[in-house]
Design a protein around this motif. Structure first.
Motif, PDB file in Angstrom:
ATOM      1  N   LEU A   7       0.854  -1.187   0.000  1.00  0.00           N
ATOM      2  CA  LEU A   7       0.000   0.000   0.000  1.00  0.00           C
ATOM      3  C   LEU A   7       0.890   1.238   0.000  1.00  0.00           C
ATOM      4  O   LEU A   7       1.739   1.396   0.882  1.00  0.00           O
ATOM      5  N   PHE A   8       0.693   2.115  -0.987  1.00  0.00           N
ATOM      6  CA  PHE A   8       1.385   3.396  -1.044  1.00  0.00           C
ATOM      7  C   PHE A   8       0.466   4.458  -0.443  1.00  0.00           C
ATOM      8  O   PHE A   8      -0.738   4.477  -0.739  1.00  0.00           O
ATOM      9  N   VAL A   9       1.026   5.370   0.362  1.00  0.00           N
ATOM     10  CA  VAL A   9       0.205   6.361   1.044  1.00  0.00           C
ATOM     11  C   VAL A   9       0.810   7.757   0.903  1.00  0.00           C
ATOM     12  O   VAL A   9       1.998   7.957   1.160  1.00  0.00           O
ATOM     13  N   CYS A  10      -0.051   8.698   0.497  1.00  0.00           N
ATOM     14  CA  CYS A  10       0.312  10.117   0.517  1.00  0.00           C
ATOM     15  C   CYS A  10      -0.815  10.863   1.217  1.00  0.00           C
ATOM     16  O   CYS A  10      -1.627  10.245   1.913  1.00  0.00           O
ATOM     17  N   ALA A  79      -8.599  -1.527   8.477  1.00  0.00           N
ATOM     18  CA  ALA A  79      -8.363  -2.858   7.905  1.00  0.00           C
ATOM     19  C   ALA A  79      -7.087  -2.914   7.066  1.00  0.00           C
ATOM     20  O   ALA A  79      -6.496  -3.985   6.903  1.00  0.00           O
ATOM     21  N   ASP A  80      -6.640  -1.774   6.551  1.00  0.00           N
ATOM     22  CA  ASP A  80      -5.410  -1.756   5.739  1.00  0.00           C
ATOM     23  C   ASP A  80      -4.203  -2.243   6.533  1.00  0.00           C
ATOM     24  O   ASP A  80      -3.303  -2.871   5.979  1.00  0.00           O
ATOM     25  N   PHE A  81      -4.188  -1.961   7.826  1.00  0.00           N
ATOM     26  CA  PHE A  81      -3.053  -2.380   8.647  1.00  0.00           C
ATOM     27  C   PHE A  81      -3.002  -3.903   8.794  1.00  0.00           C
ATOM     28  O   PHE A  81      -1.944  -4.474   9.002  1.00  0.00           O
ATOM     29  N   GLU A  82      -4.137  -4.547   8.648  1.00  0.00           N
ATOM     30  CA  GLU A  82      -4.215  -6.015   8.669  1.00  0.00           C
ATOM     31  C   GLU A  82      -3.909  -6.588   7.286  1.00  0.00           C
ATOM     32  O   GLU A  82      -3.191  -7.567   7.153  1.00  0.00           O
ATOM     33  N   THR A  83      -4.487  -5.975   6.262  1.00  0.00           N
ATOM     34  CA  THR A  83      -4.466  -6.510   4.900  1.00  0.00           C
ATOM     35  C   THR A  83      -3.105  -6.434   4.228  1.00  0.00           C
ATOM     36  O   THR A  83      -2.705  -7.362   3.531  1.00  0.00           O
ATOM     37  N   PHE A  84      -2.406  -5.329   4.412  1.00  0.00           N
ATOM     38  CA  PHE A  84      -1.179  -5.092   3.658  1.00  0.00           C
ATOM     39  C   PHE A  84       0.061  -5.537   4.431  1.00  0.00           C
ATOM     40  O   PHE A  84       0.142  -5.372   5.636  1.00  0.00           O
ATOM     41  N   ASP A  85       1.008  -6.110   3.684  1.00  0.00           N
ATOM     42  CA  ASP A  85       2.276  -6.561   4.253  1.00  0.00           C
ATOM     43  C   ASP A  85       3.269  -5.421   4.380  1.00  0.00           C
ATOM     44  O   ASP A  85       4.165  -5.455   5.216  1.00  0.00           O
ATOM     45  N   LEU A  86       3.115  -4.427   3.509  1.00  0.00           N
ATOM     46  CA  LEU A  86       4.054  -3.317   3.423  1.00  0.00           C
ATOM     47  C   LEU A  86       3.256  -2.050   3.154  1.00  0.00           C
ATOM     48  O   LEU A  86       2.495  -1.987   2.182  1.00  0.00           O
ATOM     49  N   ILE A  87       3.411  -1.055   4.027  1.00  0.00           N
ATOM     50  CA  ILE A  87       2.698   0.214   3.895  1.00  0.00           C
ATOM     51  C   ILE A  87       3.762   1.297   3.786  1.00  0.00           C
ATOM     52  O   ILE A  87       4.549   1.506   4.716  1.00  0.00           O
ATOM     53  N   LEU A  88       3.801   1.957   2.630  1.00  0.00           N
ATOM     54  CA  LEU A  88       4.898   2.869   2.311  1.00  0.00           C
ATOM     55  C   LEU A  88       4.408   4.303   2.167  1.00  0.00           C
ATOM     56  O   LEU A  88       3.645   4.621   1.253  1.00  0.00           O
ATOM     57  N   ALA A  89       4.852   5.154   3.068  1.00  0.00           N
ATOM     58  CA  ALA A  89       4.492   6.568   3.076  1.00  0.00           C
ATOM     59  C   ALA A  89       5.408   7.333   2.127  1.00  0.00           C
ATOM     60  O   ALA A  89       6.610   7.085   2.063  1.00  0.00           O
ATOM     61  N   ASP A  91       6.130  10.529   2.425  1.00  0.00           N
ATOM     62  CA  ASP A  91       6.917  11.548   3.128  1.00  0.00           C
ATOM     63  C   ASP A  91       6.822  11.348   4.635  1.00  0.00           C
ATOM     64  O   ASP A  91       6.028  10.537   5.114  1.00  0.00           O
ATOM     65  N   GLU A  92       7.632  12.094   5.352  1.00  0.00           N
ATOM     66  CA  GLU A  92       7.716  11.973   6.815  1.00  0.00           C
ATOM     67  C   GLU A  92       6.396  12.324   7.505  1.00  0.00           C
ATOM     68  O   GLU A  92       6.048  11.697   8.509  1.00  0.00           O
ATOM     69  N   ASP A  93       5.672  13.317   7.005  1.00  0.00           N
ATOM     70  CA  ASP A  93       4.399  13.696   7.627  1.00  0.00           C
ATOM     71  C   ASP A  93       3.394  12.548   7.567  1.00  0.00           C
ATOM     72  O   ASP A  93       2.737  12.231   8.564  1.00  0.00           O
ATOM     73  N   ASN A  94       3.267  11.938   6.406  1.00  0.00           N
ATOM     74  CA  ASN A  94       2.330  10.826   6.266  1.00  0.00           C
ATOM     75  C   ASN A  94       2.824   9.592   7.013  1.00  0.00           C
ATOM     76  O   ASN A  94       2.018   8.828   7.542  1.00  0.00           O
ATOM     77  N   LEU A  95       4.127   9.425   7.085  1.00  0.00           N
ATOM     78  CA  LEU A  95       4.689   8.336   7.885  1.00  0.00           C
ATOM     79  C   LEU A  95       4.269   8.501   9.346  1.00  0.00           C
ATOM     80  O   LEU A  95       3.791   7.545   9.977  1.00  0.00           O
ATOM     81  N   ALA A  96       4.402   9.707   9.878  1.00  0.00           N
ATOM     82  CA  ALA A  96       4.027   9.970  11.273  1.00  0.00           C
ATOM     83  C   ALA A  96       2.537   9.726  11.488  1.00  0.00           C
ATOM     84  O   ALA A  96       2.135   9.140  12.508  1.00  0.00           O
ATOM     85  N   HIS A 111       6.743   2.100   6.549  1.00  0.00           N
ATOM     86  CA  HIS A 111       8.069   2.648   6.259  1.00  0.00           C
ATOM     87  C   HIS A 111       7.958   3.884   5.374  1.00  0.00           C
ATOM     88  O   HIS A 111       6.978   4.064   4.654  1.00  0.00           O
ATOM     89  N   LEU A 112       8.980   4.691   5.392  1.00  0.00           N
ATOM     90  CA  LEU A 112       9.131   5.763   4.417  1.00  0.00           C
ATOM     91  C   LEU A 112       9.540   5.093   3.104  1.00  0.00           C
ATOM     92  O   LEU A 112      10.492   4.311   3.075  1.00  0.00           O
ATOM     93  N   PHE A 113       8.821   5.363   2.034  1.00  0.00           N
ATOM     94  CA  PHE A 113       9.022   4.679   0.753  1.00  0.00           C
ATOM     95  C   PHE A 113      10.481   4.654   0.303  1.00  0.00           C
ATOM     96  O   PHE A 113      11.043   3.585   0.062  1.00  0.00           O
ATOM     97  N   MET A 114      11.096   5.812   0.156  1.00  0.00           N
ATOM     98  CA  MET A 114      12.457   5.851  -0.387  1.00  0.00           C
ATOM     99  C   MET A 114      13.469   5.225   0.570  1.00  0.00           C
ATOM    100  O   MET A 114      14.446   4.625   0.122  1.00  0.00           O
TER     101      MET A 114
END
Length: 159
Positions: A7-10, A79-89, A91-96, A111-114
């Protein structure tokens, strides 16, 4: 190779994360890995829910043979926290925000994507308020990061 869900998140899920979803989906298809990887994207905010990606993201993707026009923005859900194996933010704000809203038992997935993909603690800049060339720069950053991510996934899943 075992299956993995990414899952990619912005912030709003209309610029960076749908573009990342399209890039990784495209690369996985080209590598014959479409069945091993599920890719999705979401935003930490809800104000664009149901909207198509920003037209500039659609255009830059289309220029590179990727169609993201049918994607629709959505907000991260519990549910995304259960469903996805890898959640990639992106930027730092979205990571937090993700770390704050996730159950503790799933924080290892976030994790932070990059940083995760390429070993560099770089934010993917939000091109929303800039010119169209910012979207091309983001595309190039995502392409490099997704290539590294795909290699990392292959290595991790093979072992």
């Amino acid at each position: 190779m075992k299956h993995i869900a990414v899952l990619f998140v912005c912030m709003g899920n209309i610029c960076r994360s749908p573009l990342a979803e399209g890039v990784l989906t495209h690369l996985a298809h080209d590598e014959g890995m479409s069945r091993q990887i599920t890719v999705d994207s979401a935003g930490t905010g809800s104000w664009h829910a149901g909207d198509a990606p920003d037209p500039r993201s659609i255009d830059v993707a289309r220029q590179h043979g990727i169609d993201i026009s049918r994607q629709r923005a959505r907000q991260v859900k519990p549910a995304d926290f259960e469903t996805f194996d890898l959640i990639l933010a992106m930027d730092e704000d979205n990571l937090a925000r993700l770390l704050q809203s996730s159950p503790e038992r799933h924080r290892h997935k976030i994790h932070l994507f990059m940083a995760y993909a390429a070993g560099r603690r770089d934010n993917v800049p939000d091109p929303y308020y800039g010119a169209e060339d910012g979207f091309l720069g983001v595309y190039n950053m995502l392409l490099a990061g997704c290539r590294s991510l795909l290699e990392k996934i292959e290595l991790d899943r093979a072992s």
